[in-house]
Design a protein around this motif. Structure first.
Motif, PDB file in Angstrom:
ATOM      1  N   ALA A   9      47.720  47.948  23.015  1.00 12.29           N
ATOM      2  CA  ALA A   9      48.147  47.055  24.096  1.00 12.29           C
ATOM      3  C   ALA A   9      49.196  47.763  24.936  1.00 12.29           C
ATOM      4  O   ALA A   9      50.075  48.435  24.404  1.00 12.29           O
ATOM      5  CB  ALA A   9      48.726  45.766  23.530  1.00 12.29           C
ATOM      6  N   THR A  10      49.093  47.604  26.251  1.00 16.40           N
ATOM      7  CA  THR A  10      50.079  48.145  27.177  1.00 16.40           C
ATOM      8  C   THR A  10      50.598  46.986  28.008  1.00 16.40           C
ATOM      9  O   THR A  10      49.816  46.234  28.589  1.00 16.40           O
ATOM     10  CB  THR A  10      49.448  49.206  28.098  1.00 16.40           C
ATOM     11  OG1 THR A  10      48.821  50.206  27.296  1.00 16.40           O
ATOM     12  CG2 THR A  10      50.497  49.856  28.978  1.00 16.40           C
ATOM     13  N   LEU A  11      51.931  46.839  28.029  1.00 10.52           N
ATOM     14  CA  LEU A  11      52.551  45.754  28.780  1.00 10.52           C
ATOM     15  C   LEU A  11      53.451  46.313  29.866  1.00 10.52           C
ATOM     16  O   LEU A  11      53.960  47.426  29.749  1.00 10.52           O
ATOM     17  CB  LEU A  11      53.406  44.880  27.856  1.00 10.52           C
ATOM     18  CG  LEU A  11      52.723  43.735  27.122  1.00 10.52           C
ATOM     19  CD1 LEU A  11      51.667  44.232  26.173  1.00 10.52           C
ATOM     20  CD2 LEU A  11      53.728  42.893  26.394  1.00 10.52           C
ATOM     21  N   SER A  12      53.655  45.521  30.905  1.00 10.60           N
ATOM     22  CA  SER A  12      54.604  45.877  31.958  1.00 10.60           C
ATOM     23  C   SER A  12      56.005  45.528  31.478  1.00 10.60           C
ATOM     24  O   SER A  12      56.175  44.886  30.434  1.00 10.60           O
ATOM     25  CB  SER A  12      54.288  45.099  33.239  1.00 10.60           C
ATOM     26  OG  SER A  12      54.623  43.731  33.071  1.00 10.60           O
ATOM     27  N   GLY A  13      56.989  45.916  32.259  1.00  9.20           N
ATOM     28  CA  GLY A  13      58.369  45.574  31.937  1.00  9.20           C
ATOM     29  C   GLY A  13      58.628  44.081  31.972  1.00  9.20           C
ATOM     30  O   GLY A  13      59.597  43.596  31.413  1.00  9.20           O
ATOM     31  N   LYS A  14      57.735  43.353  32.629  1.00 11.61           N
ATOM     32  CA  LYS A  14      57.861  41.892  32.694  1.00 11.61           C
ATOM     33  C   LYS A  14      57.144  41.213  31.540  1.00 11.61           C
ATOM     34  O   LYS A  14      57.105  39.997  31.456  1.00 11.61           O
ATOM     35  CB  LYS A  14      57.301  41.377  34.016  1.00 11.61           C
ATOM     36  CG  LYS A  14      58.104  41.804  35.215  1.00 11.61           C
ATOM     37  CD  LYS A  14      57.517  41.229  36.487  1.00 11.61           C
ATOM     38  CE  LYS A  14      58.330  41.632  37.683  1.00 11.61           C
ATOM     39  NZ  LYS A  14      57.786  41.061  38.917  1.00 11.61           N
ATOM     40  N   GLY A  15      56.517  42.000  30.653  1.00  6.29           N
ATOM     41  CA  GLY A  15      55.821  41.432  29.504  1.00  6.29           C
ATOM     42  C   GLY A  15      54.388  41.035  29.774  1.00  6.29           C
ATOM     43  O   GLY A  15      53.763  40.385  28.951  1.00  6.29           O
ATOM     44  N   GLU A  16      53.860  41.433  30.934  1.00 11.60           N
ATOM     45  CA  GLU A  16      52.475  41.106  31.262  1.00 11.60           C
ATOM     46  C   GLU A  16      51.550  42.168  30.674  1.00 11.60           C
ATOM     47  O   GLU A  16      51.842  43.364  30.739  1.00 11.60           O
ATOM     48  CB  GLU A  16      52.292  41.052  32.775  1.00 11.60           C
ATOM     49  CG  GLU A  16      53.135  39.984  33.436  1.00 11.60           C
ATOM     50  CD  GLU A  16      53.189  40.125  34.944  1.00 11.60           C
ATOM     51  OE1 GLU A  16      52.961  41.239  35.450  1.00 11.60           O
ATOM     52  OE2 GLU A  16      53.480  39.135  35.609  1.00 11.60           O
ATOM     53  N   ILE A  17      50.428  41.752  30.107  1.00 11.35           N
ATOM     54  CA  ILE A  17      49.479  42.700  29.528  1.00 11.35           C
ATOM     55  C   ILE A  17      48.785  43.438  30.668  1.00 11.35           C
ATOM     56  O   ILE A  17      48.196  42.818  31.555  1.00 11.35           O
ATOM     57  CB  ILE A  17      48.445  41.996  28.640  1.00 11.35           C
ATOM     58  CG1 ILE A  17      49.136  41.317  27.457  1.00 11.35           C
ATOM     59  CG2 ILE A  17      47.390  42.990  28.149  1.00 11.35           C
ATOM     60  CD1 ILE A  17      48.210  40.472  26.602  1.00 11.35           C
ATOM     61  N   GLU A  49      58.660  47.403  22.587  1.00  9.50           N
ATOM     62  CA  GLU A  49      58.882  48.709  23.206  1.00  9.50           C
ATOM     63  C   GLU A  49      59.269  48.567  24.678  1.00  9.50           C
ATOM     64  O   GLU A  49      60.167  49.259  25.158  1.00  9.50           O
ATOM     65  CB  GLU A  49      57.636  49.580  23.084  1.00  9.50           C
ATOM     66  CG  GLU A  49      57.391  50.092  21.683  1.00  9.50           C
ATOM     67  CD  GLU A  49      56.160  50.981  21.598  1.00  9.50           C
ATOM     68  OE1 GLU A  49      55.848  51.677  22.586  1.00  9.50           O
ATOM     69  OE2 GLU A  49      55.509  50.972  20.538  1.00  9.50           O
ATOM     70  N   ALA A  50      58.599  47.669  25.397  1.00 10.88           N
ATOM     71  CA  ALA A  50      58.919  47.450  26.811  1.00 10.88           C
ATOM     72  C   ALA A  50      60.334  46.896  26.960  1.00 10.88           C
ATOM     73  O   ALA A  50      61.085  47.328  27.842  1.00 10.88           O
ATOM     74  CB  ALA A  50      57.910  46.493  27.447  1.00 10.88           C
ATOM     75  N   ASP A  51      60.721  45.973  26.091  1.00 13.15           N
ATOM     76  CA  ASP A  51      62.079  45.417  26.135  1.00 13.15           C
ATOM     77  C   ASP A  51      63.118  46.494  25.856  1.00 13.15           C
ATOM     78  O   ASP A  51      64.166  46.539  26.515  1.00 13.15           O
ATOM     79  CB  ASP A  51      62.233  44.277  25.129  1.00 13.15           C
ATOM     80  CG  ASP A  51      61.489  43.019  25.534  1.00 13.15           C
ATOM     81  OD1 ASP A  51      61.073  42.913  26.713  1.00 13.15           O
ATOM     82  OD2 ASP A  51      61.311  42.133  24.667  1.00 13.15           O
ATOM     83  N   ALA A  52      62.845  47.370  24.902  1.00 16.59           N
ATOM     84  CA  ALA A  52      63.779  48.451  24.575  1.00 16.59           C
ATOM     85  C   ALA A  52      63.920  49.424  25.740  1.00 16.59           C
ATOM     86  O   ALA A  52      65.038  49.839  26.082  1.00 16.59           O
ATOM     87  CB  ALA A  52      63.319  49.180  23.319  1.00 16.59           C
ATOM     88  N   LYS A  53      62.797  49.777  26.373  1.00 16.29           N
ATOM     89  CA  LYS A  53      62.857  50.689  27.523  1.00 16.29           C
ATOM     90  C   LYS A  53      63.592  50.044  28.689  1.00 16.29           C
ATOM     91  O   LYS A  53      64.354  50.694  29.403  1.00 16.29           O
ATOM     92  CB  LYS A  53      61.451  51.098  27.942  1.00 16.29           C
ATOM     93  CG  LYS A  53      60.825  52.088  26.979  1.00 16.29           C
ATOM     94  CD  LYS A  53      59.445  52.507  27.435  1.00 16.29           C
ATOM     95  CE  LYS A  53      58.842  53.473  26.431  1.00 16.29           C
ATOM     96  NZ  LYS A  53      57.523  53.944  26.852  1.00 16.29           N
ATOM     97  N   ALA A  57      67.027  51.448  30.380  1.00 12.73           N
ATOM     98  CA  ALA A  57      67.121  51.714  31.813  1.00 12.73           C
ATOM     99  C   ALA A  57      68.293  50.957  32.418  1.00 12.73           C
ATOM    100  O   ALA A  57      69.043  51.498  33.235  1.00 12.73           O
ATOM    101  CB  ALA A  57      65.826  51.333  32.511  1.00 12.73           C
ATOM    102  N   LEU A  58      68.484  49.706  32.014  1.00 11.98           N
ATOM    103  CA  LEU A  58      69.594  48.906  32.525  1.00 11.98           C
ATOM    104  C   LEU A  58      70.926  49.489  32.075  1.00 11.98           C
ATOM    105  O   LEU A  58      71.876  49.557  32.854  1.00 11.98           O
ATOM    106  CB  LEU A  58      69.457  47.453  32.069  1.00 11.98           C
ATOM    107  CG  LEU A  58      70.469  46.472  32.629  1.00 11.98           C
ATOM    108  CD1 LEU A  58      70.394  46.439  34.156  1.00 11.98           C
ATOM    109  CD2 LEU A  58      70.229  45.089  32.076  1.00 11.98           C
ATOM    110  N   LYS A  59      70.968  49.936  30.833  1.00  9.93           N
ATOM    111  CA  LYS A  59      72.190  50.535  30.302  1.00  9.93           C
ATOM    112  C   LYS A  59      72.544  51.798  31.078  1.00  9.93           C
ATOM    113  O   LYS A  59      73.703  52.026  31.411  1.00  9.93           O
ATOM    114  CB  LYS A  59      71.991  50.864  28.818  1.00  9.93           C
ATOM    115  CG  LYS A  59      73.210  51.367  28.117  1.00  9.93           C
ATOM    116  CD  LYS A  59      72.907  51.581  26.642  1.00  9.93           C
ATOM    117  CE  LYS A  59      74.095  52.089  25.889  1.00  9.93           C
ATOM    118  NZ  LYS A  59      73.775  52.321  24.470  1.00  9.93           N
ATOM    119  N   GLU A  60      71.530  52.593  31.394  1.00 11.74           N
ATOM    120  CA  GLU A  60      71.754  53.821  32.154  1.00 11.74           C
ATOM    121  C   GLU A  60      72.244  53.511  33.560  1.00 11.74           C
ATOM    122  O   GLU A  60      73.143  54.178  34.084  1.00 11.74           O
ATOM    123  CB  GLU A  60      70.454  54.618  32.222  1.00 11.74           C
ATOM    124  CG  GLU A  60      70.601  55.979  32.865  1.00 11.74           C
ATOM    125  CD  GLU A  60      69.311  56.763  32.835  1.00 11.74           C
ATOM    126  OE1 GLU A  60      68.930  57.282  33.903  1.00 11.74           O
ATOM    127  OE2 GLU A  60      68.686  56.838  31.761  1.00 11.74           O
TER     128      GLU A  60
END
Length: 75
Positions: A9-17, A49-53, A57-60
């Motif tokens: 499964a691949t999801l966007s940063g918004k959690g959409e498949i 994984e998307a939430d962690a990335k 990114a936000l932390k950076e």
């Protein structure tokens, strides 16, 4: 990816498949319970994984901002 790549499964940063790949071998097996469990696991893993990335990114992006103690983004 779970089950040795049986479900990916691949999801966007918004959690959409974005994509969901199921191996032909798993489909030929005919066990719908196993298929459902693997799909749920793959989607949940991809979401984590998307939430962690997204958090990285936000932390950076906010690493140089002088935020008050105890304040974290996003609000």
């Amino acid at each position: 990816s779970v089950g040795g790549g049986a479900v990916i499964a691949t999801l966007s940063g918004k959690g959409e498949i974005i994509t969901l790949e199921i191996s032909p071998e798993l489909l030929a097996d005919g066990n719908s319970n196993t298929l459902a469990e693997l799909v749920m696991l793959a989607v949940n893993n991809a979401k984590s994984e998307a939430d962690a990335k997204k958090a990285d990114a936000l932390k950076e992006m906010t690493s140089g901002l002088p935020l008050p103690p105890g304040l974290s983004l996003p609000f």
